[in-house]
Design a protein around this motif. Sequence first.
Motif, PDB file in Angstrom:
ATOM      1  N   ASP A   1     -10.774   0.420  -3.930  1.00  0.00           N
ATOM      2  CA  ASP A   1     -10.891  -1.035  -3.364  1.00  0.00           C
ATOM      3  C   ASP A   1     -12.374  -1.378  -3.269  1.00  0.00           C
ATOM      4  OD1 ASP A   1      -8.259  -1.651  -3.173  1.00  0.00           O
ATOM      5  OD2 ASP A   1      -7.914  -0.351  -1.121  1.00  0.00           O
TER       6      ASP A   1
ATOM      7  N   LEU B   1     -13.905   0.242   6.997  1.00  0.00           N
ATOM      8  CA  LEU B   1     -12.744  -0.023   5.839  1.00  0.00           C
ATOM      9  C   LEU B   1     -11.766   1.034   5.828  1.00  0.00           C
ATOM     10  CD1 LEU B   1     -15.500  -0.814   3.206  1.00  0.00           C
ATOM     11  CD2 LEU B   1     -13.642  -2.374   4.032  1.00  0.00           C
TER      12      LEU B   1
ATOM     13  N   ALA C   1      -9.084   0.624   7.953  1.00  0.00           N
ATOM     14  CA  ALA C   1      -8.228  -0.670   7.615  1.00  0.00           C
ATOM     15  C   ALA C   1      -7.422  -0.170   6.388  1.00  0.00           C
ATOM     16  CB  ALA C   1      -9.213  -1.925   7.104  1.00  0.00           C
TER      17      ALA C   1
ATOM     18  N   ARG D   1      -8.274   0.997   3.539  1.00  0.00           N
ATOM     19  CA  ARG D   1      -8.738   0.695   2.151  1.00  0.00           C
ATOM     20  C   ARG D   1      -9.169   1.926   1.377  1.00  0.00           C
ATOM     21  NH1 ARG D   1      -7.342  -4.083  -0.150  1.00  0.00           N
ATOM     22  NH2 ARG D   1      -7.151  -5.660   1.437  1.00  0.00           N
TER      23      ARG D   1
ATOM     24  N   ALA E   1     -18.648  -4.744   5.316  1.00  0.00           N
ATOM     25  CA  ALA E   1     -17.330  -4.333   5.370  1.00  0.00           C
ATOM     26  C   ALA E   1     -16.210  -5.289   5.663  1.00  0.00           C
ATOM     27  CB  ALA E   1     -17.070  -2.831   6.362  1.00  0.00           C
TER      28      ALA E   1
ATOM     29  N   GLN F   1     -13.587  -6.627   2.745  1.00  0.00           N
ATOM     30  CA  GLN F   1     -12.287  -6.685   3.151  1.00  0.00           C
ATOM     31  C   GLN F   1     -11.487  -8.183   2.933  1.00  0.00           C
ATOM     32  OE1 GLN F   1     -11.181  -4.954   6.840  1.00  0.00           O
ATOM     33  NE2 GLN F   1      -9.049  -5.322   6.303  1.00  0.00           N
ATOM     34  N   SER F   2     -12.237  -8.940   3.557  1.00  0.00           N
ATOM     35  CA  SER F   2     -11.670 -10.352   3.809  1.00  0.00           C
ATOM     36  C   SER F   2     -11.518 -10.950   2.287  1.00  0.00           C
ATOM     37  CB  SER F   2     -12.522 -11.294   4.606  1.00  0.00           C
ATOM     38  OG  SER F   2     -12.414 -10.689   5.889  1.00  0.00           O
TER      39      SER F   2
END
Length: 296
Positions: free
Chosen positions: A3, A20, A23, A25, A287, A291-292
């Motif tokens: 990612d 991350l 999350a 990822r 980060a 991610q967004s």
Amino acid sequence: MQDIVIIGGSFAGLAAAMQLGRARRRVIVLDTGLNRNRYAEAAHNFLGHDGTPPAELLHKARHQLQAYPSVKLVSARADSVSGEADAFQIETASGETIAGRRLIFSHGIVDDFPPIPGFAESWGKTVIHCPFCHGFEVAGKRWGLVYSSPMSLHATSLYGDWTDDISLFLDGHSLNAEERSRLEMRGIKIHDARLTAIEHDKGQLRSVLLADGAEIQLDALYAHPRNRPSADFHTQLGLATKETPTGIMLAVDDKGATSRPGIYAAGDLVSGMHSISFASASASLAAMGAQSSMLA
């Protein structure tokens, strides 16, 4: 495919990786192990860890990241970056190719030391760049400042919070009469001659030698050598940059996004204010931005 590929595994890179990883990822961090503050014996102004050696902080952070199975830390140097969002490719020095949807640059900067004997050996110990980072330990003592830009004149005022014994070394630069008079009225001692050497004992400053034969006793010398990104990815990718008094940094928005979609940056690369706290904060924002940008 990852990612996010993070290039640079010091404080900014690891802070981004933790956020991350939490999350879930898929993240890979490429690191050379050459953190900029490796010369310093202790890090300061980092809440809860004041006075801790930088290497100890990084070791603990790497250990904590082991709790997040989607994060992989790799000791490697990235040599080239190509591609675009959702299809970036990173070539490492060992010939490996790593693919990623997003990139976070956190490889930091390097300082180009002047060819003054004793400068490099004392850097991060008693030849230093930030009073907030190192000034408390030498407060009330004899300070020197090497002139590097007009910002140096402001620094002489700032340093007054720590000491009233300040010498300004122009090192071949010039001051107009008004500036010189204003500084001298505040008790700043001005030396025009170039620095030729730094006398020290294992990095502990004793004095500086000048081209006119003078030897000035000091306890700390503040200097701001030119710095630059530690890799040329901004050139490879045509990223926008911004000038600072000591070099260039990458231009980013409030979420760490660079001028090219899918590429984010954090840490000393994006700020003229260099500290662990600022690096970690900017990495958290980068980060979040990365991610967004991948949400459906």
